[in-house]
Design an enzyme around this catalytic site. Structure first.
Site, short mmCIF file in Angstrom:
data_model
loop_
_atom_site.label_atom_id
_atom_site.label_comp_id
_atom_site.label_asym_id
_atom_site.label_seq_id
_atom_site.Cartn_x
_atom_site.Cartn_y
_atom_site.Cartn_z
N ASP A 191 12.75 -1.15 16.62
CA ASP A 191 12.36 -2.71 15.30
C ASP A 191 10.90 -2.50 15.59
O ASP A 191 10.48 -2.91 17.00
CB ASP A 191 13.41 -3.59 15.08
CG ASP A 191 13.38 -4.26 13.13
OD1 ASP A 191 14.14 -3.76 13.55
OD2 ASP A 191 12.01 -4.82 13.88
N ILE A 192 10.02 -2.66 14.37
CA ILE A 192 8.17 -3.06 14.78
C ILE A 192 8.49 -4.44 14.70
O ILE A 192 7.49 -4.74 15.61
CB ILE A 192 7.87 -3.18 13.69
CG1 ILE A 192 6.75 -2.53 13.80
CG2 ILE A 192 7.98 -3.32 12.24
CD1 ILE A 192 5.82 -1.82 12.99
N GLU A 241 15.58 -5.77 3.58
CA GLU A 241 14.85 -5.02 3.10
C GLU A 241 14.33 -3.90 2.87
O GLU A 241 13.32 -3.28 1.85
CB GLU A 241 14.09 -5.27 4.53
CG GLU A 241 13.92 -7.50 4.03
CD GLU A 241 12.79 -8.10 5.32
OE1 GLU A 241 12.19 -7.35 5.87
OE2 GLU A 241 12.81 -9.25 5.02
N HIS A 261 21.42 1.46 7.44
CA HIS A 261 20.68 1.04 8.36
C HIS A 261 21.35 -0.10 9.61
O HIS A 261 21.77 -0.63 8.93
CB HIS A 261 19.21 0.55 9.46
CG HIS A 261 18.52 -0.74 8.50
ND1 HIS A 261 18.11 -0.43 6.56
CD2 HIS A 261 18.50 -2.03 8.56
CE1 HIS A 261 18.36 -1.41 6.68
NE2 HIS A 261 17.98 -2.27 8.02
N MET A 262 21.97 -0.23 10.90
CA MET A 262 22.46 -0.83 11.87
C MET A 262 21.40 -1.57 12.63
O MET A 262 20.55 -0.76 13.61
CB MET A 262 23.48 0.50 12.55
CG MET A 262 23.86 -0.78 13.77
SD MET A 262 25.74 0.34 14.63
CE MET A 262 26.97 -0.14 13.80
P1 AMP Z 1 16.58 -5.19 7.38
O1 AMP Z 1 15.86 -6.43 7.07
O2 AMP Z 1 18.17 -5.37 7.77
O3 AMP Z 1 17.07 -4.60 5.95
O4 AMP Z 1 15.70 -4.62 8.45
C1 AMP Z 1 14.74 -3.91 8.62
C2 AMP Z 1 14.08 -3.92 9.72
O5 AMP Z 1 13.16 -2.72 9.26
C3 AMP Z 1 13.25 -4.94 10.11
O6 AMP Z 1 13.96 -5.43 11.17
C4 AMP Z 1 12.29 -4.53 10.52
O7 AMP Z 1 11.50 -5.24 10.96
C5 AMP Z 1 12.29 -3.20 10.42
N1 AMP Z 1 10.48 -2.09 10.08
C6 AMP Z 1 9.86 -2.48 8.93
N2 AMP Z 1 9.45 -1.20 8.89
C7 AMP Z 1 9.37 -0.91 10.14
C8 AMP Z 1 8.99 0.12 11.17
N3 AMP Z 1 8.04 1.10 10.52
N4 AMP Z 1 9.12 0.79 11.90
C9 AMP Z 1 9.59 0.06 13.03
N5 AMP Z 1 11.07 -0.65 12.09
C10 AMP Z 1 10.76 -1.44 10.66
#
Ligand code: AMP
Ligand code: ZN
Length: 108
Positions: free
Chosen positions: A30-31, A94, A99-100
């Site tokens: 995760d970023i 978001e 995704h998990m």
């Molecule tokens: P959610 O809020 O459950 O949809 O989680 C989305 C996750 O994706 C968040 O924890 C973000 O930090 C992560 N995320 C968004 N863009 C990226 C990216 N380019 N690379 C890695 N993780 C990402």
């Protein structure tokens, strides 16, 4: 889905920090990590949310769990992890490609 950031990762258009790849799932860091280990486990097929799952997706969801288990073991957090799947905007989702989250902490 051409406008989906996770599909772009699967297609290689965006290069995440990959920790595991199988025929059906991709796992990457995760970023914006919320724990010492924080990876995302995604199906390679675009499914927007848990609400879009069909009975035939049961094996795929099992694959996500097994990937989580394998990565937790590799990262040394087998006994100290949490998995979360957010569903819907008010559920904290978001990115609308299912995704998990795997969050893990080293043993105390
Ligand atoms: P959610 O809020 O459950 O949809 O989680 C989305 C996750 O994706 C968040 O924890 C973000 O930090 C992560 N995320 C968004 N863009 C990226 C990216 N380019 N690379 C890695 N993780 C990402
Ligand atoms: Zn997607």
């Amino acid at each position: 889905m051409s406008d989906c950031i996770f599909c772009k990762m699967i297609d290689g258009e965006i290069k995440p920090d990959i920790v595991l790849e199988t025929d059906s799932v991709l796992v990457f860091h995760d970023i914006n990590p919320q724990a010492p280990t924080h990876v995302l486990i995604i199906p390679k097929r675009h499914i927007p949310t848990m609400n879009d799952l069909e009975p035939e997706d049961a094996k795929l969801m099992g694959d996500l769990c097994l990937a989580a288990r394998k990565v937790a073991e590799r990262e040394g957090v087998s006994g100290n992890f949490r998995t979360t799947i957010n569903c819907g905007r008010d559920g904290g989702q978001e990115v609308f490609h299912l995704h998990m989250h795997l969050l893990g902490w080293p043993p105390s």
